[in-house]
Design a protein around this motif. Structure first.
Motif, mmCIF file in Angstrom:
data_model
loop_
_atom_site.group_PDB
_atom_site.id
_atom_site.type_symbol
_atom_site.label_atom_id
_atom_site.label_comp_id
_atom_site.label_asym_id
_atom_site.label_seq_id
_atom_site.Cartn_x
_atom_site.Cartn_y
_atom_site.Cartn_z
ATOM 1 N N VAL A 419 0.905 -1.185 -0.053
ATOM 2 C CA VAL A 419 -0.017 0.071 -0.151
ATOM 3 C C VAL A 419 0.760 1.159 0.017
ATOM 4 C CG1 VAL A 419 -1.868 1.484 1.283
ATOM 5 C CG2 VAL A 419 -1.788 -1.145 1.213
ATOM 6 N N ALA A 420 1.990 1.177 0.795
ATOM 7 C CA ALA A 420 2.771 2.371 0.738
ATOM 8 C C ALA A 420 3.663 2.464 -0.566
ATOM 9 C CB ALA A 420 3.905 2.121 1.761
ATOM 10 N N ARG A 421 3.851 1.526 -1.090
ATOM 11 C CA ARG A 421 4.331 1.630 -2.596
ATOM 12 C C ARG A 421 3.477 2.189 -3.490
ATOM 13 N NH1 ARG A 421 8.952 -1.115 -4.266
ATOM 14 N NH2 ARG A 421 10.290 -1.804 -2.373
ATOM 15 N N LEU A 422 2.200 1.963 -3.398
ATOM 16 C CA LEU A 422 1.135 2.690 -4.243
ATOM 17 C C LEU A 422 0.963 4.113 -4.029
ATOM 18 C CD1 LEU A 422 -1.761 0.131 -3.846
ATOM 19 C CD2 LEU A 422 -0.482 0.542 -5.935
ATOM 20 N N GLY A 423 1.684 4.359 -3.000
ATOM 21 C CA GLY A 423 1.744 6.125 -2.905
ATOM 22 C C GLY A 423 0.957 6.626 -1.500
ATOM 23 N N LEU A 424 0.654 5.609 -0.620
ATOM 24 C CA LEU A 424 0.283 6.016 0.655
ATOM 25 C C LEU A 424 1.151 6.260 1.693
ATOM 26 C CD1 LEU A 424 -3.285 4.651 1.781
ATOM 27 C CD2 LEU A 424 -1.721 5.876 3.134
ATOM 28 N N ALA A 425 1.481 7.446 2.098
ATOM 29 C CA ALA A 425 2.525 7.698 3.197
ATOM 30 C C ALA A 425 2.063 8.153 4.430
ATOM 31 C CB ALA A 425 3.494 8.645 2.622
ATOM 32 N N ARG A 426 2.338 7.680 5.538
ATOM 33 C CA ARG A 426 1.771 8.170 6.495
ATOM 34 C C ARG A 426 2.755 8.551 7.730
ATOM 35 N NH1 ARG A 426 -0.414 3.438 10.499
ATOM 36 N NH2 ARG A 426 -0.656 5.389 11.720
ATOM 37 N N THR A 427 2.177 9.213 8.846
ATOM 38 C CA THR A 427 2.962 9.537 10.037
ATOM 39 C C THR A 427 2.152 8.888 11.203
ATOM 40 O OG1 THR A 427 1.784 11.626 10.711
ATOM 41 C CG2 THR A 427 3.861 11.702 9.241
ATOM 42 N N PHE A 428 2.962 8.687 12.326
ATOM 43 C CA PHE A 428 2.407 8.099 13.349
ATOM 44 C C PHE A 428 1.967 8.973 14.748
ATOM 45 C CE2 PHE A 428 4.960 5.015 10.902
ATOM 46 C CZ PHE A 428 4.135 3.965 10.817
ATOM 47 N N GLN A 429 0.855 8.634 15.303
ATOM 48 C CA GLN A 429 0.573 9.348 16.461
ATOM 49 C C GLN A 429 1.542 9.054 17.370
ATOM 50 O OE1 GLN A 429 -3.316 8.318 18.521
ATOM 51 N NE2 GLN A 429 -2.699 10.154 20.088
ATOM 52 N N HIS A 430 2.138 7.888 17.779
ATOM 53 C CA HIS A 430 3.379 7.535 18.564
ATOM 54 C C HIS A 430 4.450 7.501 17.680
ATOM 55 C CE1 HIS A 430 0.513 7.006 21.938
ATOM 56 N NE2 HIS A 430 -0.355 6.273 21.146
ATOM 57 N N VAL A 431 5.141 8.602 17.499
ATOM 58 C CA VAL A 431 6.268 8.930 16.672
ATOM 59 C C VAL A 431 7.298 7.587 16.475
ATOM 60 C CG1 VAL A 431 8.252 10.170 16.228
ATOM 61 C CG2 VAL A 431 6.548 11.177 17.157
ATOM 62 N N LYS A 432 7.627 7.190 15.174
ATOM 63 C CA LYS A 432 8.265 5.827 14.711
ATOM 64 C C LYS A 432 9.601 6.594 14.160
ATOM 65 C CE LYS A 432 4.953 2.613 14.869
ATOM 66 N NZ LYS A 432 5.182 1.873 16.104
#
Ligand code: ADP
Ligand code: MG
Length: 595
Positions: A419-432
């Motif tokens: 899914v990430a490779r399709l172009g969906l990038a995210r951040t995390f509430q609990h920082v990673k």
């Protein structure tokens, strides 16, 4: 003198000392140095695997044994050249590591180290019980190495070959660490979710690292067999494995140089003990094992960082390898960009999504759409299910039921990395983030799925143009969030609010179609929030679509085009900010709980 020239000088001194040593040392010392070189190769693999990658192996000597026995068998039973023995030994070691890795590397927690003891024991046992391998007497009359007509039968000529190989192994590992696969390896510790979120497969990264460490052990085994001209099971059993691990720990698991320092420490100490102990007792062998065990325990108590860790502290990092990024120039062309979907087309569609945690329904039949080029806010009181919703639509968590379509594809059940490779990038509430990596490296990790170089390419420095592109992109994103001048600092040194912003830069380095942000403004000061708002608006102008969870109502209301409100896991309302603000149900939800 600056850091780079100081480091070069140190390396030149070490290389000169190694080159000149046999001219001044006696035979015994040269043999000892040969053993140290061979031990260094195995320990280097362990520093990479255990120190950097976080997977402990108590079975590394088995790989040394597989290589030593392969070349011994091929050259004695079939009279083949040791150089063919080298290819055969490395192939067999690599394949064994691949097979063992595929069987064991998915094991979590303590099971992986335990399994390494199991295969370490069984492989050593195998050597002692196969007739073709000479059972417990082993194989002798192994031919010495030769290059053309030049024989390497004596210890001094072997010395140069061993240390040449050690040097090349270090060069390879050093190059690898400062590269795309190296960043992935350095990110292995601390869970696989971060790697999956940038489109990398932690299992594959760990497997290739495991094979690399085995190949280094295999090189050591090949050298061992042709240096000693004799192999038997004992030097490849679990006790030997623990000695290799001790080398890596004593030298310092935190840096590559720990391998050579540790091998020297352990083998010199072992020699000294073998001289001294027989004077004290008739059971020197047992006492040696006990002494080593005690040393191991003391080390773990007082010097986790090993000798290199200690040196690093007293020199305050002045002798450390400089960031190789400093030396890389500008790329010929920047990384290619994705074609973004036309503004207004639907890119994400969430339909009837449900998530249950046991009896708790955290997300209950929620549906909404997101169109290209808009900023959609997901709001709701604490515990409403917003973060869970994000985990479902990024495939970080499996959903209980429902459908999610992203860019015309059904993504429910897809691995997160795809899914990430399709172009969906995210951040995390609990920082990673990876706190021990620089800001630049953390952001560069985001470009993982846009680039291709593997370990071999990186180790041989054939990846430099791509690496320039990656670092250029990472710098650009760092500049964008206003942290460009702190690129070399460690991510762990940033305040929590700024770490969240760093995660946005990492997500942007992936060149996303849809950016999913979980509470990015939490912990920011007013001015920083305004800068963040400006950045997000600018991204929208560029055509990036944004889905955002945020608690600061002023911030959200001024930013988003549309809002989805959740409460107790269900969707409460959806609409433009003004309408949502006026909605009585929303006001009741917020007044009814402390938002
Ligand atoms: P929000 O982000 O809106 O504050 P969350 O999505 O984090 O809410 O949580 C929604 C509900 O699901 C909460 O009651 C929370 O305790 C529960 N929850 C979240 N994650 C888990 C989990 N992994 N296991 C069990 N319960 C969870
Ligand atoms: Mg949350």
């Amino acid at each position: 003198m600056n850091r780079i020239s100081r480091f070069r000088m140190l390396i030149a001194l070490v290389v000169a000392a190694i080159a000149l040593a046999p001219l001044v040392l006696g035979n015994f010392s040269v043999s000892l140095l040969n053993d140290i070189g061979i031990g260094t190769l195995v320990a280097l693999g362990l520093v990479l695997l255990t120190g950097v990658g976080g997977a402990t192996s108590f079975g590394q000597a088995a790989f040394v044994g597989i290589a030593a026995y392969s070349t011994a068998w091929l050259t004695t039973a079939h009279g083949m050249s040791p150089w063919i023995g080298l290819a055969f030994a490395l192939a067999l070691t690599g394949l064994s590591a691949l097979a063992i890795g595929m069987l064991t590397l998915r094991l979590g927690g303590h099971f992986l180290p335990l399994s390494t003891i199991a295969w370490g024991l069984s492989i050593a046992m195998l050597f002692g019980n196969v007739d073709a391998l000479g059972r417990h007497t082993g194989l002798s009359n192994i031919p010495p190495l030769s290059i053309g007509s030049f024989s390497l039968a004596d210890a001094r000529s072997m010395y140069y070959l061993i240390w040449l190989i050690v040097g090349l192994a270090f060069l390879f590992s050093y190059n690898l660490m400062a590269s795309r696969p190296g960043r992935a390896i350095r990110s292995l510790r601390g869970g696989s979710i971060l790697l999956a979120s940038v489109g990398a497969d932690a299992y594959k990264v760990r497997l290739s690292l495991f094979v690399l460490a085995a190949i280094l052990a295999g090189l050591a085994g090949w050298l061992y067999a042709h240096m000693n001209r004799f192999v038997s099971p004992a030097p490849f059993d679990v006790r030997a494995s623990i000695e290799y691990l001790l080398m890596a720990v004593a030298g310092g698991l935190g840096q590559l140089a720990g391998a050579v320092v540790g091998a020297a420490l352990v083998l010199v100490a072992k020699n000294a003990l073998q001289d001294v102990l027989p004077l004290l007792t008739q059971r020197a062998g047992q006492l040696e094992a006990i002494t080593f065990a005690a040393l191991f325990i003391l080390l773990l108590h007082f010097a986790r960082g090993g000798l290199m860790g200690f040196l690093r502290r007293i020199t305050k990092g002045r002798l450390q390898a400089p960031q190789s990024a400093d030396k890389l120039g500008e790329p010929a062309a920047p990384l290619a960009h994705r074609e973004l979907p036309r503004r207004g087309t639907q890119i994400l569609s969430v339909q009837g999504v449900v998530k249950r945690f046991g009896g708790l329904v955290a997300v209950n039949d929620v549906s909404f759409d997101v169109n290209a080029g808009e900023i959609v806010g997901l709001i709701g009181p604490n515990g409403a299910g917003k973060s869970t919703m994000f985990n479902l639509l990024t495939c970080t968590l499996p959903m209980s039921s429902g459908k999610v379509r992203f860019l015309e594809r059904d993504i429910a059940g897809m691995p997160q990395r795809d899914v990430a490779r399709l172009g969906l990038a995210r951040t995390f509430q609990h920082v990673k983030l990876r706190p021990h990596m620089s800001l630049l490296d953390n952001v560069a990790l985001g470009a993982h799925s846009r680039t291709r170089s593997g370990m071999l390419k990186a180790g041989l420095r054939l990846d430099r143009e791509e690496e320039r592109q990656i670092l250029h992109e990472a710098r650009r994103q760092l500049d964008r969030i206003g942290l460009g001048d702190r690129a070399d600092e460690l991510a762990g040194s940033l305040p929590l609010g700024t770490q969240r912003i760093l995660e946005i830069a990492r997500a942007l380095a992936a060149d996303p179609v849809l950016l999913v942000l979980d509470e990015p403004a939490a912990g920011l000061r007013r001015k920083e929030k305004m800068a963040l708002g400006d950045l997000l608006r600018k991204l929208r102008e560029e055509g990036v679509t944004i889905l955002i969870v945020e608690h600061d109502m002023d911030f959200v209301m001024r930013l988003v085009d549309r809002l989805v409100v959740m409460n107790f896991g269900s969707k409460l309302v959806e609409g433009v900010p003004a309408a949502v603000r006026a909605d009585e149900r929303v006001q009741a939800a917020y007044l009814g709980s402390v938002a």
